[in-house]
Every structure is written in C-alpha cells, then in structure tokens.
Design a protein around this motif. Structure first.
Motif, short mmCIF file in Angstrom:
data_model
loop_
_atom_site.label_atom_id
_atom_site.label_comp_id
_atom_site.label_asym_id
_atom_site.label_seq_id
_atom_site.Cartn_x
_atom_site.Cartn_y
_atom_site.Cartn_z
N ASN A 1 -1.31 -0.49 3.99
CA ASN A 1 -0.41 0.26 4.87
C ASN A 1 -0.55 -0.16 6.32
OD1 ASN A 1 0.60 1.72 2.71
ND2 ASN A 1 -0.81 3.44 2.99
N MET A 2 -1.24 -1.27 6.55
CA MET A 2 -1.46 -1.79 7.89
C MET A 2 -0.76 -3.14 7.99
SD MET A 2 -5.54 -0.85 7.92
CE MET A 2 -5.82 -1.28 9.64
N PRO A 3 0.35 -3.23 8.75
CA PRO A 3 1.16 -4.46 8.78
C PRO A 3 0.36 -5.71 9.10
CG PRO A 3 2.31 -2.67 9.88
CD PRO A 3 0.94 -2.15 9.57
N GLU A 4 -0.67 -5.58 9.93
CA GLU A 4 -1.44 -6.76 10.32
C GLU A 4 -2.38 -7.24 9.22
OE1 GLU A 4 -3.75 -3.17 12.01
OE2 GLU A 4 -1.72 -3.72 11.38
N HIS A 5 -2.57 -6.42 8.17
CA HIS A 5 -3.49 -6.79 7.09
C HIS A 5 -2.79 -6.99 5.75
CE1 HIS A 5 -7.31 -6.20 9.21
NE2 HIS A 5 -6.76 -5.14 9.78
N ARG A 6 -1.66 -6.38 5.55
CA ARG A 6 -1.03 -6.30 4.23
C ARG A 6 -0.86 -7.65 3.54
NH1 ARG A 6 2.33 -2.96 1.15
NH2 ARG A 6 3.93 -4.08 -0.02
N GLU A 7 -0.14 -8.57 4.16
CA GLU A 7 0.16 -9.83 3.50
C GLU A 7 -1.08 -10.67 3.26
OE1 GLU A 7 2.91 -10.58 2.02
OE2 GLU A 7 3.66 -8.63 2.67
N ILE A 8 -1.98 -10.66 4.24
CA ILE A 8 -3.23 -11.42 4.08
C ILE A 8 -4.03 -10.85 2.92
CG2 ILE A 8 -5.46 -11.96 5.15
CD1 ILE A 8 -4.03 -12.03 7.83
N SER A 9 -4.10 -9.52 2.83
CA SER A 9 -4.86 -8.87 1.76
C SER A 9 -4.27 -9.19 0.39
CB SER A 9 -4.89 -7.37 1.99
OG SER A 9 -5.67 -6.72 1.00
N LEU A 10 -2.94 -9.15 0.28
CA LEU A 10 -2.30 -9.46 -1.00
C LEU A 10 -2.53 -10.91 -1.39
CD1 LEU A 10 1.05 -7.47 -0.65
CD2 LEU A 10 -0.90 -6.94 -2.13
N GLN A 11 -2.50 -11.81 -0.43
CA GLN A 11 -2.78 -13.22 -0.71
C GLN A 11 -4.22 -13.41 -1.17
OE1 GLN A 11 -1.72 -15.45 2.80
NE2 GLN A 11 0.45 -14.86 2.68
N GLN A 12 -5.13 -12.70 -0.54
CA GLN A 12 -6.54 -12.79 -0.95
C GLN A 12 -6.73 -12.25 -2.36
OE1 GLN A 12 -8.41 -10.63 2.27
NE2 GLN A 12 -8.75 -12.48 3.47
N ALA A 13 -6.01 -11.18 -2.69
CA ALA A 13 -6.10 -10.63 -4.04
C ALA A 13 -5.59 -11.64 -5.07
CB ALA A 13 -5.30 -9.33 -4.13
N GLN A 14 -4.51 -12.33 -4.73
CA GLN A 14 -3.98 -13.37 -5.62
C GLN A 14 -5.01 -14.47 -5.83
OE1 GLN A 14 -1.17 -13.34 -7.23
NE2 GLN A 14 0.45 -12.36 -6.06
N THR A 15 -5.71 -14.83 -4.77
CA THR A 15 -6.75 -15.85 -4.88
C THR A 15 -7.88 -15.37 -5.77
OG1 THR A 15 -6.23 -16.72 -2.68
CG2 THR A 15 -8.40 -17.25 -3.58
N GLN A 16 -8.27 -14.10 -5.62
CA GLN A 16 -9.32 -13.53 -6.48
C GLN A 16 -8.92 -13.63 -7.95
OE1 GLN A 16 -11.01 -9.59 -5.13
NE2 GLN A 16 -9.54 -9.87 -3.47
N ILE A 17 -7.66 -13.33 -8.23
CA ILE A 17 -7.17 -13.39 -9.61
C ILE A 17 -7.28 -14.79 -10.17
CG2 ILE A 17 -5.08 -13.23 -11.04
CD1 ILE A 17 -4.27 -10.80 -9.33
N GLN A 18 -6.85 -15.76 -9.39
CA GLN A 18 -6.85 -17.15 -9.86
C GLN A 18 -8.25 -17.70 -10.07
OE1 GLN A 18 -4.17 -18.80 -10.92
NE2 GLN A 18 -3.08 -16.88 -10.49
N GLN A 19 -9.25 -17.08 -9.41
CA GLN A 19 -10.64 -17.55 -9.53
C GLN A 19 -11.36 -16.96 -10.74
OE1 GLN A 19 -12.17 -16.51 -5.66
NE2 GLN A 19 -11.57 -18.47 -4.76
N ILE A 20 -10.75 -15.99 -11.40
CA ILE A 20 -11.40 -15.36 -12.55
C ILE A 20 -11.35 -16.28 -13.76
CG2 ILE A 20 -11.17 -13.49 -14.24
CD1 ILE A 20 -10.32 -11.68 -11.96
N THR A 21 -12.48 -16.48 -14.37
CA THR A 21 -12.58 -17.31 -15.56
C THR A 21 -12.99 -16.43 -16.74
OG1 THR A 21 -13.24 -19.24 -14.26
CG2 THR A 21 -13.69 -19.31 -16.62
N LEU A 22 -12.17 -16.41 -17.75
CA LEU A 22 -12.44 -15.60 -18.93
C LEU A 22 -13.53 -16.27 -19.78
CD1 LEU A 22 -11.34 -13.02 -20.34
CD2 LEU A 22 -9.83 -14.53 -21.65
N LYS A 23 -14.42 -15.45 -20.34
CA LYS A 23 -15.44 -16.00 -21.23
C LYS A 23 -14.78 -16.71 -22.40
CE LYS A 23 -18.83 -13.45 -22.49
NZ LYS A 23 -19.60 -12.31 -23.01
N SER A 24 -15.32 -17.85 -22.76
CA SER A 24 -14.69 -18.69 -23.78
C SER A 24 -14.68 -18.06 -25.16
CB SER A 24 -15.41 -20.04 -23.85
OG SER A 24 -16.78 -19.86 -24.17
N ASP A 25 -15.55 -17.06 -25.42
CA ASP A 25 -15.61 -16.48 -26.76
C ASP A 25 -14.71 -15.26 -26.91
OD1 ASP A 25 -17.10 -14.98 -25.00
OD2 ASP A 25 -18.69 -14.52 -26.42
N ILE A 26 -13.86 -14.99 -25.92
CA ILE A 26 -12.93 -13.87 -26.02
C ILE A 26 -11.55 -14.38 -26.36
CG2 ILE A 26 -11.77 -12.02 -24.76
CD1 ILE A 26 -14.24 -11.50 -23.23
#
Length: 203
Positions: free
Chosen positions: A178-203
């Motif tokens: 809800n803070m214009p100066e943080h919103r887009e940067i925060s969403l981009q960082q969240a996207q990066t966090q998602i892309q860095q997640i590696t699922l365990k190979s046995d699942i």
C-alpha cells in the motif's frame, strides 16, 4: 503430486497473496516429477465456523458417546485434517490484517489442532503427529513489518505448523503493497523469490 492451496484473503481475485500463490503453484507444478492435482480451499468464500464450546466438547467426547451434532462437528474437522494428510505440499495465502492473520484462517487452524490427533502432549512438550511436508507461505502486507519487530503474523504461523509436525516451512514476502514507493519493487522481489524455489526431486 497433490497440492493443497489454502486461500484466506477477503479480496478474492483482487488479492495479491492469491495472485502470487497462483504463480508459485505454477512454478512448483512445472518442476514436479509426477502429474499435479490441485485442491483449493477458499476460506473467505466458504467460511468455517469459529471455535466454540460445542466444538471442544465434541472433540473431547468419546466417539461412541457423541450426539449426532457432535459427530458432525468432528467429521468436519476430521475431513480438514485428512486433506492436509493427503497433500504432498501446502501453499497458504497469508495476507496481514491488523498485524495478524485473517480470522478465517485462524478458524481453520483451530479445526486442525486436535490433541491426540494432530499433536500430543509429552513430558518434553507438544509433539506434532502429522507427517512432515513442505509448506509455502505467501505473506503479503500493506506496510513494512518484517525487520522492525512488528511481525506477529509469520512467527505465529510457523509456531502453529510446528505444533502439528510441519517444519519444512518456506516464507515468501511481499511488503509495502500500500506504499507506492515500495509496491512494484516488492512484487518484483516476490517474483524473484518464486523463481528461486527448487522443488525436492522426490516430490
């Protein structure tokens, strides 16, 4: 692979936690070694009754002595617990409302916490009885709380999941939405966090 997606935002399709969770689920599904079955539970759309004395009485009454109403209350809780047991991993939308989790999610948690069923009291303290599995929390906040000692949301959820025996908890943050100066940067960082997640190979 069975994914249980717990949605708790009252904002429906306008929810940032839900949107990020969908992207996370897509990312996890692309890595899965087996076909993915997704089960979504929308706690805002289909709210669960908050814990009352009648629930506690039903949980503590032996099965053969329960009234029909008590048996129905226990069956609802049992079904929620079985969904968690059957899932290979959980994704939980975790918006912050007034420093904590949505009351709808708290009501759901109260149905999962059953002494002797999902955890047990021992001389060493409570012990979780559920089989451990990955849990992904998508924590969204309108302001900045993570590093200033005002995060009562994520620590509580981590503690609750540990009570049940779920210790493989991964948290993705999107703050300042809800803070214009943080919103887009925060969403981009969240996207990066998602892309860095590696699922365990046995699942």
């Amino acid at each position: 692979m069975q994914i249980l997606h717990i949605q708790s935002s009252i904002l429906a399709e306008n929810s940032q936690s839900r949107a990020l969770a969908h992207k996370l689920i897509q990312h996890l599904s692309e890595q899965a070694q087996t076909p993915v079955t997704l089960h979504s539970k929308d706690l805002a759309q289909d709210p669960i009754a908050h814990l009352e004395a009648r629930h506690v009485q039903a949980f503590h009454t032996p099965a053969e002595e329960r009234t029909p109403e008590q048996a129905q209350l226990v069956a609802i809780s049992d079904a929620f617990i079985e969904e968690v047991r059957q899932a290979d991993l959980l994704v939980i939308d975790l918006p912050m409302y007034n420093f904590n989790i949505p009351s709808q999610l708290k009501a759901y948690f109260d149905q999962l916490a059953r002494a002797g069923i999902t955890f047990a009291y021992t001389p060493e303290g409570p012990k979780g009885l559920l089989e451990d599995k990955p849990v992904y929390l998508v924590a969204t906040r309108g302001g900045l709380y993570k590093d200033i000692g005002l995060d009562y949301q994520v620590p509580y959820v981590h503690a609750f999941l540990r009570l049940l025996g779920l210790t493989q908890v991964h948290t993705l943050y999107a703050e300042g939405l809800n803070m214009p100066e943080h919103r887009e940067i925060s969403l981009q960082q969240a996207q990066t966090q998602i892309q860095q997640i590696t699922l365990k190979s046995d699942i």
